[in-house]
Design a protein around this motif. Structure first.
Motif, mmCIF file in Angstrom:
data_model
loop_
_atom_site.group_PDB
_atom_site.id
_atom_site.type_symbol
_atom_site.label_atom_id
_atom_site.label_comp_id
_atom_site.label_asym_id
_atom_site.label_seq_id
_atom_site.Cartn_x
_atom_site.Cartn_y
_atom_site.Cartn_z
ATOM 1 N N LEU A 223 -54.732 -24.864 -96.449
ATOM 2 C CA LEU A 223 -54.808 -23.469 -96.856
ATOM 3 C C LEU A 223 -55.671 -22.623 -95.921
ATOM 4 O O LEU A 223 -55.555 -21.398 -95.908
ATOM 5 C CB LEU A 223 -55.353 -23.385 -98.287
ATOM 6 N N ALA A 224 -56.515 -23.251 -95.120
ATOM 7 C CA ALA A 224 -57.426 -22.501 -94.242
ATOM 8 C C ALA A 224 -56.961 -22.455 -92.790
ATOM 9 O O ALA A 224 -57.670 -21.948 -91.927
ATOM 10 C CB ALA A 224 -58.826 -23.103 -94.308
ATOM 11 N N ILE A 225 -55.767 -22.981 -92.485
ATOM 12 C CA ILE A 225 -55.309 -22.948 -91.091
ATOM 13 C C ILE A 225 -53.975 -22.206 -90.985
ATOM 14 O O ILE A 225 -53.257 -22.029 -91.972
ATOM 15 C CB ILE A 225 -55.184 -24.360 -90.473
ATOM 16 N N ASP A 226 -53.664 -21.756 -89.780
ATOM 17 C CA ASP A 226 -52.484 -20.936 -89.548
ATOM 18 C C ASP A 226 -51.243 -21.790 -89.261
ATOM 19 O O ASP A 226 -51.335 -22.894 -88.721
ATOM 20 C CB ASP A 226 -52.710 -20.010 -88.348
ATOM 21 N N ARG A 227 -50.094 -21.225 -89.579
ATOM 22 C CA ARG A 227 -48.821 -21.907 -89.303
ATOM 23 C C ARG A 227 -48.647 -22.185 -87.814
ATOM 24 O O ARG A 227 -48.115 -23.234 -87.428
ATOM 25 C CB ARG A 227 -47.672 -21.054 -89.837
ATOM 26 N N ALA A 228 -49.101 -21.265 -86.977
ATOM 27 C CA ALA A 228 -48.952 -21.461 -85.532
ATOM 28 C C ALA A 228 -49.674 -22.722 -85.074
ATOM 29 O O ALA A 228 -49.184 -23.440 -84.191
ATOM 30 C CB ALA A 228 -49.488 -20.245 -84.782
ATOM 31 N N ALA A 229 -50.843 -23.009 -85.661
ATOM 32 C CA ALA A 229 -51.584 -24.217 -85.289
ATOM 33 C C ALA A 229 -50.829 -25.469 -85.707
ATOM 34 O O ALA A 229 -50.835 -26.485 -84.988
ATOM 35 C CB ALA A 229 -52.971 -24.190 -85.934
ATOM 36 N N ILE A 230 -50.167 -25.425 -86.842
ATOM 37 C CA ILE A 230 -49.395 -26.582 -87.316
ATOM 38 C C ILE A 230 -48.201 -26.828 -86.398
ATOM 39 O O ILE A 230 -47.913 -27.971 -86.015
ATOM 40 C CB ILE A 230 -48.931 -26.357 -88.762
ATOM 41 N N ARG A 231 -47.535 -25.768 -86.012
ATOM 42 C CA ARG A 231 -46.373 -25.923 -85.128
ATOM 43 C C ARG A 231 -46.797 -26.407 -83.738
ATOM 44 O O ARG A 231 -46.073 -27.203 -83.112
ATOM 45 C CB ARG A 231 -45.609 -24.604 -85.054
ATOM 46 N N ALA A 232 -47.951 -25.956 -83.285
ATOM 47 C CA ALA A 232 -48.452 -26.440 -81.991
ATOM 48 C C ALA A 232 -48.766 -27.928 -82.076
ATOM 49 O O ALA A 232 -48.511 -28.689 -81.130
ATOM 50 C CB ALA A 232 -49.703 -25.661 -81.589
ATOM 51 N N PHE A 233 -49.318 -28.372 -83.190
ATOM 52 C CA PHE A 233 -49.601 -29.794 -83.403
ATOM 53 C C PHE A 233 -48.313 -30.614 -83.354
ATOM 54 O O PHE A 233 -48.240 -31.658 -82.684
ATOM 55 C CB PHE A 233 -50.309 -29.974 -84.750
ATOM 56 N N LEU A 234 -47.289 -30.153 -84.059
ATOM 57 C CA LEU A 234 -46.017 -30.879 -84.062
ATOM 58 C C LEU A 234 -45.391 -30.904 -82.667
ATOM 59 O O LEU A 234 -44.875 -31.948 -82.223
ATOM 60 C CB LEU A 234 -45.050 -30.239 -85.059
ATOM 61 N N ALA A 235 -45.433 -29.767 -81.981
ATOM 62 C CA ALA A 235 -44.850 -29.703 -80.634
ATOM 63 C C ALA A 235 -45.567 -30.663 -79.691
ATOM 64 O O ALA A 235 -44.931 -31.333 -78.857
ATOM 65 C CB ALA A 235 -44.927 -28.271 -80.104
ATOM 66 N N ALA A 236 -46.893 -30.762 -79.812
ATOM 67 C CA ALA A 236 -47.654 -31.660 -78.947
ATOM 68 C C ALA A 236 -47.299 -33.118 -79.190
ATOM 69 O O ALA A 236 -47.420 -33.954 -78.281
ATOM 70 C CB ALA A 236 -49.154 -31.445 -79.172
ATOM 71 N N ARG A 237 -46.838 -33.441 -80.362
ATOM 72 C CA ARG A 237 -46.451 -34.808 -80.705
ATOM 73 C C ARG A 237 -44.954 -35.051 -80.538
ATOM 74 O O ARG A 237 -44.471 -36.146 -80.846
ATOM 75 C CB ARG A 237 -46.876 -35.140 -82.135
ATOM 76 N N GLY A 238 -44.219 -34.029 -80.143
ATOM 77 C CA GLY A 238 -42.777 -34.175 -79.983
ATOM 78 C C GLY A 238 -42.036 -34.261 -81.299
ATOM 79 O O GLY A 238 -40.930 -34.812 -81.366
ATOM 80 N N GLU A 239 -42.602 -33.695 -82.356
ATOM 81 C CA GLU A 239 -41.980 -33.726 -83.675
ATOM 82 C C GLU A 239 -41.273 -32.398 -83.944
ATOM 83 O O GLU A 239 -41.786 -31.325 -83.623
ATOM 84 C CB GLU A 239 -43.030 -33.951 -84.773
ATOM 85 N N GLY A 240 -40.099 -32.472 -84.559
ATOM 86 C CA GLY A 240 -39.371 -31.270 -84.929
ATOM 87 C C GLY A 240 -39.490 -30.992 -86.413
ATOM 88 O O GLY A 240 -40.180 -31.696 -87.149
ATOM 89 N N TRP A 241 -38.811 -29.951 -86.860
ATOM 90 C CA TRP A 241 -38.782 -29.611 -88.273
ATOM 91 C C TRP A 241 -37.500 -28.869 -88.561
ATOM 92 O O TRP A 241 -36.748 -28.518 -87.649
ATOM 93 C CB TRP A 241 -40.009 -28.763 -88.661
ATOM 94 N N ARG A 242 -37.220 -28.626 -89.818
ATOM 95 C CA ARG A 242 -36.002 -27.934 -90.228
ATOM 96 C C ARG A 242 -36.369 -26.615 -90.886
ATOM 97 O O ARG A 242 -37.106 -26.588 -91.874
ATOM 98 C CB ARG A 242 -35.202 -28.804 -91.214
ATOM 99 N N ASP A 243 -35.869 -25.520 -90.351
ATOM 100 C CA ASP A 243 -36.145 -24.197 -90.924
ATOM 101 C C ASP A 243 -35.200 -23.921 -92.090
ATOM 102 O O ASP A 243 -33.992 -24.175 -92.008
ATOM 103 C CB ASP A 243 -35.992 -23.103 -89.867
ATOM 104 N N ASP A 244 -35.755 -23.390 -93.158
ATOM 105 C CA ASP A 244 -34.981 -23.031 -94.347
ATOM 106 C C ASP A 244 -34.387 -21.632 -94.137
ATOM 107 O O ASP A 244 -35.128 -20.663 -93.953
ATOM 108 C CB ASP A 244 -35.912 -23.034 -95.566
#
Length: 294
Positions: free
Chosen positions: A171-192
């Protein structure tokens, strides 16, 4: 590779360190970036062996509202399998309402998650709401109320159906930081796709841009006064709360004390979302359903 000081890993690490006893945690995951980031961050840290008392499971709610939802849930299952996390899918069966669809879907989602957690013996359900979600929530509630200071955002913990805790580690961090974390690990996601549907209030709020809550400092002050009021005037008696009689005058005069009483009522009520704030003079029976986790 994500940095050791990555905000998503740091938030997940702080959360896991808050548990002093073994815990079974059920991650609510839709496949979007936020919930995918939460699951991957928790799984990454648990894989280090530093949290031997933590067990992770995952659950996806298939709302059955559009084509492709079942395939998306299956995609999440494959993601969980790669990380060695057990995954279950719960489906919203039956006729869906024509109006109030998002609110109905949210209520059903929490019902299904709470039932899944109880069934598997999980100690808590984890939701991946972010600071972006928080700012949008406050903006929506402020638009409906002339008194913005007393409005609540999402709490980091609420009691679902009086049975299981819903916790929000991101709850205290931004969505952009989460997406940067996933990108750095080569992980994708599915947009609704519904996240782009302007029929929904949250989508419209997001599209016009949301600034950090301007009344945040006032809200924090109210929260501190609420906590002080509860500490001084409320006693736990078995499964009940007792309010000192002398505190009634304080309640009627102090907005912070009133806020504390409403938050206390939420613990007993077990709802998942706050309702509108009402002034003490209104003497109405509607109480919010948010609980601040200490």
């Amino acid at each position: 590779m994500a940095r050791a000081d990555d905000p998503a890993l740091e938030a997940a690490g702080r959360f896991l360190n808050s548990f002093k006893h073994p815990a079974h945690l059920l991650v609510a995951i839709s496949g979007g970036s936020d919930s995918t980031g939460l699951l991957v961050a928790l799984a990454t840290l648990c894989a280090t062996g530093r949290f031997p008392g933590i067990t992770l499971s995952a659950c996806t709610i298939d709302h059955d509202l559009r084509p492709g939802s079942a395939e998306e849930a299956a995609w999440v299952g494959a993601l969980c399998a790669r990380h060695g996390i057990g995954h279950s899918i719960r489906r919203w069966e039956g006729v869906k309402p024509v109006s109030g669809l998002q609110a109905a879907a949210r209520a059903k989602r929490y019902d299904l998650l709470a039932a899944a957690a109880v069934e598997m013996g999980a100690d808590a359900v984890l939701a991946a709401h972010t600071r972006d979600d928080q700012n949008e929530t406050v903006a929506m509630r402020a638009a409906r109320s002339a008194d913005g200071i007393g409005l609540s955002g999402m709490a980091d913990a609420v009691l679902l159906n009086g049975a299981v805790w819903l916790l929000r580690p991101f709850l205290a961090i931004d969505r952009a930081a989460i997406r940067a974390f996933l990108a750095a690990r080569g992980e994708g996601w599915r947009d609704d796709p519904s996240n782009d549907n302007a029929r929904f209030e949250r989508v419209r709020i997001r599209a016009r841009g949301v600034s950090p809550d301007p009344a945040g400092e006032d809200r924090m002050l109210l929260s501190r006064r609420a906590a002080a009021f509860l500490a001084e005037n409320v006693r736990v008696k078995g499964a009940s709360f007792a309010l000192e009689p002398a505190a009634i005058d304080t309640l009627l005069a102090d907005a912070g004390a009133w806020r504390g009483l409403l938050l206390l009522a939420a613990v007993a009520g077990g709802g998942s979302m706050p309702l509108k704030r009402h002034r003490p003079s209104a003497c109405e029976n509607s109480l919010p359903a948010a609980h601040c986790r200490g």
